[in-house]
Design a protein around this motif. Structure first.
Motif, PDB file in Angstrom:
ATOM      1  N   ARG A  79      74.751 -75.825  86.529  1.00 31.12           N
ATOM      2  CA  ARG A  79      76.067 -75.566  86.573  1.00 31.12           C
ATOM      3  C   ARG A  79      76.897 -73.863  87.474  1.00 31.12           C
ATOM      4  O   ARG A  79      76.347 -73.080  87.225  1.00 31.12           O
ATOM      5  CB  ARG A  79      76.579 -76.065  85.375  1.00 31.12           C
ATOM      6  CG  ARG A  79      77.110 -75.139  84.308  1.00 31.12           C
ATOM      7  CD  ARG A  79      77.511 -75.798  83.139  1.00 31.12           C
ATOM      8  NE  ARG A  79      76.713 -76.721  82.167  1.00 31.12           N
ATOM      9  CZ  ARG A  79      75.426 -76.480  81.737  1.00 31.12           C
ATOM     10  NH1 ARG A  79      75.848 -74.856  81.243  1.00 31.12           N
ATOM     11  NH2 ARG A  79      74.548 -76.944  81.172  1.00 31.12           N
ATOM     12  N   ARG A  80      78.126 -74.613  87.559  1.00 32.84           N
ATOM     13  CA  ARG A  80      78.866 -73.731  88.422  1.00 32.84           C
ATOM     14  C   ARG A  80      79.985 -72.827  86.663  1.00 32.84           C
ATOM     15  O   ARG A  80      79.641 -73.510  86.202  1.00 32.84           O
ATOM     16  CB  ARG A  80      79.721 -73.617  89.327  1.00 32.84           C
ATOM     17  CG  ARG A  80      80.628 -75.314  88.861  1.00 32.84           C
ATOM     18  CD  ARG A  80      81.591 -75.338  90.057  1.00 32.84           C
ATOM     19  NE  ARG A  80      82.674 -76.395  89.568  1.00 32.84           N
ATOM     20  CZ  ARG A  80      83.275 -77.090  90.492  1.00 32.84           C
ATOM     21  NH1 ARG A  80      83.882 -76.747  91.101  1.00 32.84           N
ATOM     22  NH2 ARG A  80      84.274 -77.872  89.677  1.00 32.84           N
ATOM     23  N   GLY A  81      80.149 -71.741  87.850  1.00 32.23           N
ATOM     24  CA  GLY A  81      80.690 -70.992  85.948  1.00 32.23           C
ATOM     25  C   GLY A  81      81.732 -71.719  85.338  1.00 32.23           C
ATOM     26  O   GLY A  81      82.561 -71.491  84.611  1.00 32.23           O
ATOM     27  N   PHE A  82      82.980 -71.866  86.612  1.00 26.47           N
ATOM     28  CA  PHE A  82      84.295 -72.312  87.057  1.00 26.47           C
ATOM     29  C   PHE A  82      84.330 -72.879  88.490  1.00 26.47           C
ATOM     30  O   PHE A  82      83.514 -72.854  89.221  1.00 26.47           O
ATOM     31  CB  PHE A  82      85.365 -71.145  87.108  1.00 26.47           C
ATOM     32  CG  PHE A  82      84.361 -70.038  88.079  1.00 26.47           C
ATOM     33  CD1 PHE A  82      85.446 -69.507  89.285  1.00 26.47           C
ATOM     34  CD2 PHE A  82      83.665 -68.754  87.513  1.00 26.47           C
ATOM     35  CE1 PHE A  82      85.336 -68.888  89.815  1.00 26.47           C
ATOM     36  CE2 PHE A  82      82.717 -67.707  88.108  1.00 26.47           C
ATOM     37  CZ  PHE A  82      84.347 -67.583  89.628  1.00 26.47           C
ATOM     38  N   PRO A  83      85.726 -73.504  88.716  1.00 22.74           N
ATOM     39  CA  PRO A  83      85.406 -74.172  90.209  1.00 22.74           C
ATOM     40  C   PRO A  83      85.979 -73.215  91.283  1.00 22.74           C
ATOM     41  O   PRO A  83      86.144 -72.104  90.818  1.00 22.74           O
ATOM     42  CB  PRO A  83      86.624 -74.394  89.802  1.00 22.74           C
ATOM     43  CG  PRO A  83      86.652 -74.769  87.756  1.00 22.74           C
ATOM     44  CD  PRO A  83      86.657 -73.934  88.046  1.00 22.74           C
ATOM     45  N   LEU A 111      87.339 -66.201 101.936  1.00 25.31           N
ATOM     46  CA  LEU A 111      86.693 -65.328 100.599  1.00 25.31           C
ATOM     47  C   LEU A 111      85.866 -66.811  99.610  1.00 25.31           C
ATOM     48  O   LEU A 111      87.173 -68.178  99.447  1.00 25.31           O
ATOM     49  CB  LEU A 111      88.645 -65.315  99.763  1.00 25.31           C
ATOM     50  CG  LEU A 111      88.935 -64.441  99.137  1.00 25.31           C
ATOM     51  CD1 LEU A 111      89.873 -63.632  98.603  1.00 25.31           C
ATOM     52  CD2 LEU A 111      88.571 -65.402  97.626  1.00 25.31           C
ATOM     53  N   MET A 112      85.715 -66.134  99.028  1.00 21.48           N
ATOM     54  CA  MET A 112      84.624 -67.099  98.155  1.00 21.48           C
ATOM     55  C   MET A 112      84.951 -66.274  96.986  1.00 21.48           C
ATOM     56  O   MET A 112      83.856 -65.297  96.790  1.00 21.48           O
ATOM     57  CB  MET A 112      83.336 -67.315  98.912  1.00 21.48           C
ATOM     58  CG  MET A 112      82.593 -68.080 100.278  1.00 21.48           C
ATOM     59  SD  MET A 112      82.174 -67.498 101.061  1.00 21.48           S
ATOM     60  CE  MET A 112      81.806 -65.791 101.763  1.00 21.48           C
ATOM     61  N   ASP A 113      85.413 -67.358  96.389  1.00 22.02           N
ATOM     62  CA  ASP A 113      85.902 -66.757  94.551  1.00 22.02           C
ATOM     63  C   ASP A 113      84.501 -67.194  93.780  1.00 22.02           C
ATOM     64  O   ASP A 113      84.995 -68.435  93.786  1.00 22.02           O
ATOM     65  CB  ASP A 113      86.421 -66.495  93.874  1.00 22.02           C
ATOM     66  CG  ASP A 113      86.812 -65.663  92.757  1.00 22.02           C
ATOM     67  OD1 ASP A 113      85.624 -65.101  91.329  1.00 22.02           O
ATOM     68  OD2 ASP A 113      87.664 -65.384  92.176  1.00 22.02           O
ATOM     69  N   VAL A 114      83.190 -67.205  93.414  1.00 18.09           N
ATOM     70  CA  VAL A 114      81.872 -67.984  92.923  1.00 18.09           C
ATOM     71  C   VAL A 114      81.876 -67.445  92.153  1.00 18.09           C
ATOM     72  O   VAL A 114      81.345 -66.484  91.352  1.00 18.09           O
ATOM     73  CB  VAL A 114      80.902 -68.856  94.132  1.00 18.09           C
ATOM     74  CG1 VAL A 114      81.853 -69.414  95.430  1.00 18.09           C
ATOM     75  CG2 VAL A 114      80.740 -67.555  94.763  1.00 18.09           C
ATOM     76  N   GLY A 115      80.068 -68.903  91.276  1.00 10.31           N
ATOM     77  CA  GLY A 115      79.768 -67.578  89.745  1.00 10.31           C
ATOM     78  C   GLY A 115      78.956 -68.852  89.210  1.00 10.31           C
ATOM     79  O   GLY A 115      79.238 -69.761  88.842  1.00 10.31           O
ATOM     80  N   ALA A 116      77.549 -68.884  88.975  1.00 11.39           N
ATOM     81  CA  ALA A 116      76.496 -69.529  88.708  1.00 11.39           C
ATOM     82  C   ALA A 116      76.522 -69.528  87.614  1.00 11.39           C
ATOM     83  O   ALA A 116      76.908 -68.470  86.590  1.00 11.39           O
ATOM     84  CB  ALA A 116      75.550 -69.400  89.139  1.00 11.39           C
TER      85      ALA A 116
END
Length: 260
Positions: A79-83, A111-116
């Motif tokens: 899942r993703r770690g956060f939206p 801008l992409m702020d993401v985390g698996a």
């Protein structure tokens, strides 16, 4: 419910939150935890690189979001770690924007702020790229200030300092460049089982702690928001940047977007 019953039946007992003990155990990661965070970071980076190559004007922000999150899942992230935050143009200046519904226009930043998340451990990475594949002169000016702040923060990390010291190292660079009022958040937060994990800004760093370094400059009147976020591990000598393999320099990003 259970705790209330215990207190009612045993009023002489003193109860304390268990989190005080558990939280202290979570702050310093063991080798298995570090390996899992590294893998989550690698998955995030690979998905970002794959996606950045495909970004172009006319795409919807949610298309970028979908590409990134497909990249997570196809590499084993549960899942993703956060939206996921994917903001373009004026949305790059909104810190926790996650509607991701705008069409990306020519000449804008994305801008992409993401985390698996992998096996309950999170990554947290931000990259900011030009929609057209090349930064404008003004965008590049701001980008390089943020990059310099990031490097200063890395250099400040070592056992014995605090997150406040790391923040000061980054903010001093941005202040000196004249953009202090446009740096509107803290440089670092601990990470682990939660993307914003337990830990105190005033506690001394020790090897095994993991946190973000994420300076940024946000200028709403110019529709320019730039954040560069990496995940770092405190070591005996200083720090190891877990996300080192993800392109950070402007020329690396432009080269990636040219398909090279």
């Amino acid at each position: 419910m259970i705790l209330r019953r215990i207190r009612e039946r045993n009023p002489h007992l003193r109860t304390l939150p268990l989190s005080r003990l558990i939280d202290s155990l979570r702050v310093v990661k063991d080798s298995t935890e570090i390996a899992t965070i590294q893998k989550a970071t690698d998955i995030t980076g690979q998905a970002l690189v794959e996606t950045i190559r495909r970004i172009k004007p006319g795409m919807n922000e949610y298309e970028v979001e979908a590409l990134i999150e497909y990249g997570f899942h196809s590499r084993g992230s549960q899942r993703r770690g956060f939206p996921s935050i994917v903001g373009s143009g004026p949305n790059t200046t909104v810190l926790h924007y996650n509607a991701n519904r705008r069409v990306i226009a020519p000449g804008e930043l994305v801008l992409m702020d993401v985390g698996a998340e992998l096996d309950y451990y999170c990554a947290d990475i931000t990259r900011t790229v030009p929609a057209d594949g090349r930064f404008t002169t003004r965008q590049l000016e701001i980008y390089n200030i943020v990059l310099a702040a990031s490097r200063a923060a890395f250099e400040a990390v070592k056992p014995g300092v605090t997150l406040r010291d790391v923040h000061k190292a980054a903010s001093d660079v941005i202040e000196k460049a004249g953009y202090g009022k446009y740096f509107i958040h803290y440089t670092s937060h601990y990470m682990g089982m939660d993307v914003h994990d337990v830990g105190d800004r005033d506690q001394r760093l020790v090897p095994g702690m993991v946190f973000t370094v994420e300076p940024g400059i946000y200028i709403p009147e110019e529709k320019i928001g730039i954040r560069i976020e990496d995940d770092v591990l405190v070591t005996a000598e200083g720090c190891r940047v877990l996300s080192e393999s993800i392109p950070r320099r402007a020329d690396e990003i432009e080269k990636l977007m040219r398909g090279k």
